[in-house]
Design an enzyme around this catalytic site. Structure first.
Site, PDB file in Angstrom:
ATOM      1  N   CYS A   2       1.168  -1.245  -0.136  1.00 45.38           N
ATOM      2  CA  CYS A   2      -0.046   0.083  -0.176  1.00 45.38           C
ATOM      3  C   CYS A   2       0.922   1.059  -0.135  1.00 45.38           C
ATOM      4  O   CYS A   2       2.132   1.328   0.213  1.00 45.38           O
ATOM      5  CB  CYS A   2      -0.833   0.248   1.187  1.00 45.38           C
ATOM      6  N   ARG A  27       1.831   1.216  -6.004  1.00 47.91           N
ATOM      7  CA  ARG A  27       1.774   0.804  -4.421  1.00 47.91           C
ATOM      8  C   ARG A  27       0.242  -0.498  -4.573  1.00 47.91           C
ATOM      9  O   ARG A  27       0.626  -0.663  -3.447  1.00 47.91           O
ATOM     10  CB  ARG A  27       2.536   1.075  -3.278  1.00 47.91           C
ATOM     11  N   TRP A  75      -3.641  -1.468  -0.679  1.00 48.20           N
ATOM     12  CA  TRP A  75      -3.409  -3.080  -1.743  1.00 48.20           C
ATOM     13  C   TRP A  75      -4.083  -4.196  -1.442  1.00 48.20           C
ATOM     14  O   TRP A  75      -3.471  -4.502  -0.504  1.00 48.20           O
ATOM     15  CB  TRP A  75      -1.733  -2.971  -2.329  1.00 48.20           C
ATOM     16  N   ASN A  99       0.059  -0.121   6.003  1.00 46.08           N
ATOM     17  CA  ASN A  99       1.099  -0.639   4.960  1.00 46.08           C
ATOM     18  C   ASN A  99       1.499  -1.779   6.006  1.00 46.08           C
ATOM     19  O   ASN A  99       2.933  -1.756   6.442  1.00 46.08           O
ATOM     20  CB  ASN A  99       1.780   0.280   4.391  1.00 46.08           C
ATOM     21  N   GLY A 100       0.938  -3.326   4.805  1.00 44.57           N
ATOM     22  CA  GLY A 100       2.032  -4.518   5.709  1.00 44.57           C
ATOM     23  C   GLY A 100       1.273  -5.812   5.883  1.00 44.57           C
ATOM     24  O   GLY A 100      -0.156  -5.339   5.450  1.00 44.57           O
ATOM     25  N   GLU A 479      12.596 -19.194 -18.348  1.00 43.94           N
ATOM     26  CA  GLU A 479      12.077 -17.909 -18.229  1.00 43.94           C
ATOM     27  C   GLU A 479      13.807 -16.769 -18.951  1.00 43.94           C
ATOM     28  O   GLU A 479      13.418 -15.417 -18.992  1.00 43.94           O
ATOM     29  CB  GLU A 479      12.126 -18.158 -16.751  1.00 43.94           C
ATOM     30  N   LYS A 483      13.382 -13.596 -21.014  1.00 42.50           N
ATOM     31  CA  LYS A 483      14.018 -12.766 -20.804  1.00 42.50           C
ATOM     32  C   LYS A 483      15.270 -12.038 -21.080  1.00 42.50           C
ATOM     33  O   LYS A 483      14.425 -10.556 -21.643  1.00 42.50           O
ATOM     34  CB  LYS A 483      14.442 -12.220 -18.917  1.00 42.50           C
ATOM     35  N   GLU A 486      12.884 -10.580 -24.906  1.00 45.48           N
ATOM     36  CA  GLU A 486      12.624  -9.809 -24.268  1.00 45.48           C
ATOM     37  C   GLU A 486      12.972  -8.269 -24.642  1.00 45.48           C
ATOM     38  O   GLU A 486      12.608  -6.867 -25.121  1.00 45.48           O
ATOM     39  CB  GLU A 486      11.252  -9.489 -23.316  1.00 45.48           C
ATOM     40  N   HIS A 502      20.170 -33.419 -29.284  1.00 42.30           N
ATOM     41  CA  HIS A 502      19.098 -34.356 -29.832  1.00 42.30           C
ATOM     42  C   HIS A 502      18.251 -33.156 -31.010  1.00 42.30           C
ATOM     43  O   HIS A 502      16.806 -33.238 -31.900  1.00 42.30           O
ATOM     44  CB  HIS A 502      17.545 -34.911 -29.135  1.00 42.30           C
ATOM     45  N   LYS A 598       2.288  -4.971 -21.448  1.00 45.39           N
ATOM     46  CA  LYS A 598       1.875  -5.076 -19.648  1.00 45.39           C
ATOM     47  C   LYS A 598       0.736  -6.135 -19.677  1.00 45.39           C
ATOM     48  O   LYS A 598       0.804  -7.311 -18.694  1.00 45.39           O
ATOM     49  CB  LYS A 598       2.104  -4.250 -18.816  1.00 45.39           C
TER      50      LYS A 598
HETATM   51  C1  F6R Z   1       6.820 -11.886 -19.676  1.00 44.83           C
HETATM   52  C2  F6R Z   1       5.729 -11.742 -19.408  1.00 44.83           C
HETATM   53  C3  F6R Z   1       4.483 -12.207 -20.037  1.00 44.83           C
HETATM   54  C4  F6R Z   1       3.306 -12.805 -19.080  1.00 44.83           C
HETATM   55  C5  F6R Z   1       2.340 -13.660 -19.703  1.00 44.83           C
HETATM   56  C6  F6R Z   1       1.691 -13.504 -18.803  1.00 44.83           C
HETATM   57  O1  F6R Z   1       8.042 -10.907 -19.244  1.00 44.83           O
HETATM   58  O2  F6R Z   1       5.531 -10.900 -18.688  1.00 44.83           O
HETATM   59  O3  F6R Z   1       5.146 -13.391 -20.952  1.00 44.83           O
HETATM   60  O4  F6R Z   1       3.557 -13.636 -18.741  1.00 44.83           O
HETATM   61  O5  F6R Z   1       1.813 -12.512 -20.620  1.00 44.83           O
HETATM   62  O6  F6R Z   1       0.516 -12.890 -17.988  1.00 44.83           O
HETATM   63  P1  F6R Z   1      -0.079 -12.722 -17.083  1.00 44.83           P
HETATM   64  O7  F6R Z   1       0.740 -13.573 -15.792  1.00 44.83           O
HETATM   65  O8  F6R Z   1      -0.714 -11.595 -16.525  1.00 44.83           O
HETATM   66  O9  F6R Z   1      -1.060 -13.881 -17.075  1.00 44.83           O
END
Ligand code: F6R
Length: 603
Positions: A2, A27, A75, A99-100, A479, A483, A486, A502, A598
């Site tokens: 929060c 936050r 939050w 907050n917490g 992963e 990263k 991306e 393979h 996002k």
């Molecule tokens: C990669 C990333 C995306 C999300 C994907 C699913 O860094 O952020 O691959 O993981 O778009 O998104 P969520 O988790 O919001 O369903």
């Protein structure tokens, strides 16, 4: 997570508090509220939903001349994001924001209820204000009452409290979540969860230490820790707002990597006690008629799911399958009512995951989601939700959300194991010890960061990267590769180390970069042989391992942890930082990489 703002002085308080909350909205933003103490009277306003609702509600309120103000953006962790659960919370003469998470709030609440206190909200926070008033009624001075209150709390807290019994004072306390106090030459005093709301107002700030508490008025600021009065160290406040929001980091992604230690301790808070996992979200959930777990997710969340499939089978002894949500939707899947359908999503809005969830619900399956955003579409539809408590993630490339997803899934695997009677005492002790240590494993090692910064200049070209690992380190390899691609736009793939021979090994030459995840606790010799095969074909190897590996071109030495999950989380941070440093050297926009968003609410 929060956001908190506080103020003592003559400035118009509504505007300062609301502007401050705007800075902290990242936050949390499911509800907000303010309280202002002026000429012995307290005015307060609360609104659920975005801050704009509170702005509208307070539009005719002004508070000039000397007074105190506290403000909060929430939050939700305990209790739904309703107006009544929004902060401030009040007793008869005092108002509080927090907050917490107060871990022992239930014990305190029961005691206060037996004294006749009536609670209005479902939050853990409300106990603090009632406890303070109880001590005041018992004739403690306000300062002693506040001290006794704080001493009674267990958990994480940043607290601001105002009371008619001390109308010129803000009482404050800080433990494990941030709280900053600021001042200026006009005798004004400011509080904030970060320095962003204080910029342009405070000249100097002090970052309060864990375990500290005190009181501030126009005349004095007194701070105590362990019963000793301490002299706060005030530093000049940087005047750039963007710099402040990023807490001095170059990018939000970098800040979020560094935050992983704190957010994972929030994920664990209240969920492990006496070697037992408590997921109160699942009380009433019957696992006896479940014989399989099916997980659907996308992207990074899919990688968290894949990691957990090893844990569910190994720890909970339950069959577990994982599918990419966009594939699951159209394959005409067979669904069995004895399957628990689990979806994982940071945003809770991903269209493919949402649709997969709707299909499972329609087929009558029991559903559960692991999500970071309360009240999101996926949370609203699922039968039950476990929130990951990562706070808002601003960098498009997910880091802290992934860490909290994996941690939550690990907790869930232990919870399910216990329910199915598959967890013996020894294993339980080992797992709990490792779980508890994760926040410290996730503290970024500055020396390793510096080394990755230096190494990164050698990895800006070539025809591609292979991240390789075995077992849970295979999803981590996926992963790590995601990263890197991306944010660097370089081609990267994750592969099971044993699968290279393979086919993909055909690509090996000196400009094929292999990032080898070589933990000591999981199939070390097998992975080593696979890396040797690549090295024999002249691939460039960056090995990440606690054991020296002479064939590596570059080597990052990790800690000698005894639990695979500790090695997993340490290596996760290293792969995140490697991607970050390469991307920065390439001059890319780390936080907003090209072509990405996002929240992916389209198919
Ligand atoms: C990669 C990333 C995306 C999300 C994907 C699913 O860094 O952020 O691959 O993981 O778009 O998104 P969520 O988790 O919001 O369903």
């Amino acid at each position: 997570m929060c956001g908190i703002v506080g103020y003592i002085g003559e400035r118009e308080k509504r505007e300062f508090l609301l502007d401050g909350l705007r800075e902290l909205e990242y936050r949390g933003y499911d509800s907000a509220g303010i309280a202002v103490l002026h000429q012995g009277e307290i005015n307060y306003f609360k609104a659920s939903g975005k801050l704009d609702n509170l702005i509208e509600k307070t539009k005719d309120f002004r508070s000039i001349n000397f007074g105190l103000g506290i403000a909060h953006t929430r939050w939700a962790t305990h209790g739904k994001p309703t107006e009544i659960n929004a902060h401030p919370h009040w007793g008869e003469f005092s108002f509080l924001i927090h907050n917490g998470i107060i871990e022992n709030y239930m014990e305190i609440k029961k005691e206060l209820q037996s004294d006749g206190v009536v609670f209005l909200s479902q939050t853990d926070s409300e106990v603090i204000v009632h406890l303070f008033e109880k001590f005041v009624r018992l004739n403690f001075t306000p300062k002693d009452a506040f001290k006794k209150t704080i001493e009674s709390l267990k958990g994480a807290f940043a607290v601001l409290l105002i009371s008619k019994v001390s109308p010129e004072t803000i009482f404050f306390a800080k433990n494990a979540v941030p709280l900053i106090i600021g001042k200026n030459s006009q005798n004004e005093i400011f509080f904030g969860s970060s320095d962003a709301p204080l910029i342009g107002f405070a000249d100097e700030v002090s970052y309060l230490e864990d375990g500290s508490f005190g009181w501030a008025s126009k005349e004095e600021i007194e701070i105590f820790k362990d019963d000793t009065k301490i002299v706060p160290i005030f530093k000049l406040l940087n005047s750039s707002k963007i710099y402040a929001q990023k807490d001095g980091f170059r990018f939000f992604m970098e800040k979020e990597i560094y935050e992983q230690s704190t957010v994972t301790s929030e994920t664990l808070m209240g969920r492990i006690k006496d070697d037992k996992v408590y997921l109160e979200e699942l009380s009433g959930y019957d696992f006896s008629d479940i014989d399989e777990i099916k997980i659907c997710a996308c992207g990074t969340s899919y990688h968290a799911a894949l990691t957990s499939s090893y844990l569910f089978e190994r720890i909970s002894k339950i069959r577990c399958s994982v599918e990419i949500a966009s594939e699951f939707r159209y394959k005409e899947p067979l669904m069995d009512k004895k399957t628990l359908f689990l979806v994982i999503s940071q945003s809770g809005e991903t269209a493919d995951t949402l649709q997969a969830l709707k299909m499972a619900k329609k087929a009558g399956l029991k559903t559960l989601c692991i999500c970071n955003v309360d009240n999101s579409s996926i949370v609203r539809i699922s039968d039950a939700t476990i929130l990951t408590r990562a706070g808002i993630e601003k960098g498009v490339a997910s880091t802290k959300a992934f860490a909290t997803q994996v941690l939550t899934l690990w907790l869930l695997s232990l919870y399910v194991a216990k329910k199915r009677d598959k967890l013996d005492k020894k294993m339980c002790e080992t797992e709990m010890k490792a779980l508890r240590s994760i926040p410290s494993v996730l503290k970024v090692d500055e020396e390793i960061h510096e080394k990755l910064h230096r190494l990164s200049k050698r990895y800006l070209h070539g025809h591609g990267f292979f991240f390789i690992g075995r077992d849970i380190f295979f999803p981590l390899a996926l992963e790590g590769a995601l990263k890197l691609k991306e944010i660097s736009y370089l081609h990267a793939e994750g592969y099971p180390a044993g699968e290279m021979k393979h086919g993909p090994i055909a690509l090996a030459d000196s400009t094929l970069f292999t990032i080898a995840l070589m933990p000591q606790t999981m199939l070390y010799d097998k992975t080593k042989s696979n890396v040797e095969e690549l090295s024999a074909r002249d691939a460039t190897i960056l090995a990440i391992s606690p054991k020296e590996f002479t064939l590596a071109d570059d080597f990052i030495k990790t800690q000698s942890y005894e639990h695979p999950m500790s090695e997993f989380f340490e290596m996760m941070v290293i792969t995140q930082l490697l991607a970050l440093e390469i991307s920065i050297r390439l001059g890319n926009d780390v936080d907003m990489p090209r072509n990405l968003a996002k929240s992916v609410t389209v198919e």
